[in-house]
Design a protein around this motif. Structure first.
Motif, PDB file in Angstrom:
ATOM      1  N   ARG A 155     -21.892  28.502  19.920  1.00  0.00           N
ATOM      2  CA  ARG A 155     -21.922  27.183  19.275  1.00  0.00           C
ATOM      3  C   ARG A 155     -21.882  27.300  17.760  1.00  0.00           C
ATOM      4  O   ARG A 155     -21.264  26.499  17.079  1.00  0.00           O
ATOM      5  CB  ARG A 155     -23.187  26.430  19.711  1.00  0.00           C
ATOM      6  CG  ARG A 155     -23.346  25.079  19.031  1.00  0.00           C
ATOM      7  CD  ARG A 155     -24.700  24.475  19.276  1.00  0.00           C
ATOM      8  NE  ARG A 155     -25.712  25.287  18.652  1.00  0.00           N
ATOM      9  CZ  ARG A 155     -26.984  25.294  18.992  1.00  0.00           C
ATOM     10  NH1 ARG A 155     -27.413  24.543  19.961  1.00  0.00           N
ATOM     11  NH2 ARG A 155     -27.838  26.056  18.355  1.00  0.00           N
ATOM     12  N   THR A 156     -22.548  28.314  17.227  1.00  0.00           N
ATOM     13  CA  THR A 156     -22.621  28.486  15.779  1.00  0.00           C
ATOM     14  C   THR A 156     -21.769  29.661  15.306  1.00  0.00           C
ATOM     15  O   THR A 156     -22.011  30.191  14.219  1.00  0.00           O
ATOM     16  CB  THR A 156     -24.077  28.709  15.340  1.00  0.00           C
ATOM     17  OG1 THR A 156     -24.585  29.876  16.005  1.00  0.00           O
ATOM     18  CG2 THR A 156     -24.950  27.517  15.661  1.00  0.00           C
ATOM     19  N   HIS A 157     -20.809  30.075  16.126  1.00  0.00           N
ATOM     20  CA  HIS A 157     -19.923  31.197  15.797  1.00  0.00           C
ATOM     21  C   HIS A 157     -20.706  32.462  15.472  1.00  0.00           C
ATOM     22  O   HIS A 157     -20.303  33.272  14.647  1.00  0.00           O
ATOM     23  CB  HIS A 157     -18.997  30.832  14.633  1.00  0.00           C
ATOM     24  CG  HIS A 157     -18.202  29.590  14.879  1.00  0.00           C
ATOM     25  ND1 HIS A 157     -17.106  29.560  15.695  1.00  0.00           N
ATOM     26  CD2 HIS A 157     -18.372  28.320  14.429  1.00  0.00           C
ATOM     27  CE1 HIS A 157     -16.618  28.339  15.741  1.00  0.00           C
ATOM     28  NE2 HIS A 157     -17.377  27.567  14.994  1.00  0.00           N
ATOM     29  N   GLY A 158     -21.867  32.624  16.123  1.00  0.00           N
ATOM     30  CA  GLY A 158     -22.675  33.819  15.955  1.00  0.00           C
ATOM     31  C   GLY A 158     -23.612  33.793  14.752  1.00  0.00           C
ATOM     32  O   GLY A 158     -24.354  34.736  14.519  1.00  0.00           O
ATOM     33  N   ILE A 159     -23.589  32.718  13.980  1.00  0.00           N
ATOM     34  CA  ILE A 159     -24.444  32.627  12.795  1.00  0.00           C
ATOM     35  C   ILE A 159     -25.770  31.988  13.191  1.00  0.00           C
ATOM     36  O   ILE A 159     -25.812  30.837  13.621  1.00  0.00           O
ATOM     37  CB  ILE A 159     -23.768  31.796  11.693  1.00  0.00           C
ATOM     38  CG1 ILE A 159     -22.434  32.427  11.302  1.00  0.00           C
ATOM     39  CG2 ILE A 159     -24.685  31.649  10.492  1.00  0.00           C
ATOM     40  CD1 ILE A 159     -21.580  31.553  10.411  1.00  0.00           C
ATOM     41  N   THR A 160     -26.840  32.750  13.062  1.00  0.00           N
ATOM     42  CA  THR A 160     -28.177  32.237  13.332  1.00  0.00           C
ATOM     43  C   THR A 160     -29.111  32.709  12.235  1.00  0.00           C
ATOM     44  O   THR A 160     -28.805  33.646  11.494  1.00  0.00           O
ATOM     45  CB  THR A 160     -28.714  32.731  14.693  1.00  0.00           C
ATOM     46  OG1 THR A 160     -28.892  34.161  14.609  1.00  0.00           O
ATOM     47  CG2 THR A 160     -27.784  32.389  15.838  1.00  0.00           C
ATOM     48  N   LYS A 161     -30.266  32.079  12.132  1.00  0.00           N
ATOM     49  CA  LYS A 161     -31.250  32.515  11.138  1.00  0.00           C
ATOM     50  C   LYS A 161     -31.737  33.934  11.427  1.00  0.00           C
ATOM     51  O   LYS A 161     -32.152  34.640  10.526  1.00  0.00           O
ATOM     52  CB  LYS A 161     -32.425  31.542  11.080  1.00  0.00           C
ATOM     53  CG  LYS A 161     -32.055  30.230  10.424  1.00  0.00           C
ATOM     54  CD  LYS A 161     -33.283  29.431  10.086  1.00  0.00           C
ATOM     55  CE  LYS A 161     -32.877  28.134   9.438  1.00  0.00           C
ATOM     56  NZ  LYS A 161     -33.030  28.134   8.020  1.00  0.00           N
ATOM     57  N   ASP A 162     -31.671  34.353  12.688  1.00  0.00           N
ATOM     58  CA  ASP A 162     -32.124  35.692  13.061  1.00  0.00           C
ATOM     59  C   ASP A 162     -31.268  36.792  12.442  1.00  0.00           C
ATOM     60  O   ASP A 162     -31.746  37.890  12.192  1.00  0.00           O
ATOM     61  CB  ASP A 162     -32.107  35.864  14.581  1.00  0.00           C
ATOM     62  CG  ASP A 162     -33.095  34.949  15.275  1.00  0.00           C
ATOM     63  OD1 ASP A 162     -34.069  34.517  14.626  1.00  0.00           O
ATOM     64  OD2 ASP A 162     -32.885  34.664  16.464  1.00  0.00           O
ATOM     65  N   ASN A 163     -29.973  36.510  12.222  1.00  0.00           N
ATOM     66  CA  ASN A 163     -29.108  37.568  11.696  1.00  0.00           C
ATOM     67  C   ASN A 163     -28.626  37.276  10.275  1.00  0.00           C
ATOM     68  O   ASN A 163     -27.670  37.872   9.817  1.00  0.00           O
ATOM     69  CB  ASN A 163     -27.930  37.835  12.635  1.00  0.00           C
ATOM     70  CG  ASN A 163     -27.012  36.641  12.786  1.00  0.00           C
ATOM     71  OD1 ASN A 163     -27.080  35.694  12.024  1.00  0.00           O
ATOM     72  ND2 ASN A 163     -26.149  36.694  13.777  1.00  0.00           N
ATOM     73  N   MET A 164     -29.315  36.402   9.574  1.00  0.00           N
ATOM     74  CA  MET A 164     -28.956  36.111   8.184  1.00  0.00           C
ATOM     75  C   MET A 164     -29.945  36.790   7.245  1.00  0.00           C
ATOM     76  O   MET A 164     -31.129  36.896   7.540  1.00  0.00           O
ATOM     77  CB  MET A 164     -28.985  34.595   7.925  1.00  0.00           C
ATOM     78  CG  MET A 164     -27.886  33.845   8.647  1.00  0.00           C
ATOM     79  SD  MET A 164     -27.959  32.068   8.350  1.00  0.00           S
ATOM     80  CE  MET A 164     -27.509  31.996   6.636  1.00  0.00           C
TER      81      MET A 164
END
Length: 100
Positions: free
Chosen positions: A81-90
């Motif tokens: 849904r977020t193209h793999g961008i999450t707060k966990d991997n930022m």
């Protein structure tokens, strides 16, 4: 659609069932136990999909919704849904300006 029968077939051949419920909110069938099984409830299908396009029953302009009772599928869909961008991997790098 009697998804109970499709579930039996899918289990025999190790297949997923993706239920297209875009024109069927509120729709149901009665299973072999006499229980109503509503579209997208995840009892027999692995994934249910709904559309929010203006010509569908639930109109929000655009977009859609996916339902599942499978936690692994849910986690994968959340990343897609977020193209793999999450707060966990930022990681934060505020540099000269900050944009989140």
């Amino acid at each position: 659609v009697n998804l109970e029968q499709f579930r039996t077939l899918a289990n025999e051949h190790d297949l997923w069932i993706i239920e297209d419920a875009c024109h069927a909110p509120g729709g149901y069938f009665t299973d072999s136990k006499g229980q109503k099984q509503h579209c997208g409830n995840g009892v027999y299908a692995d994934i249910g999909i709904f559309s929010f396009h203006p010509v569908k029953h639930i109109a929000c302009g655009e977009g859609g919704m996916v339902t599942t009772n499978d936690e692994a599928l849910y986690n994968k869909l959340s990343k897609l849904r977020t193209h793999g961008i999450t707060k966990d991997n930022m990681s934060e790098n505020h540099g000269g300006w900050y944009y989140e």
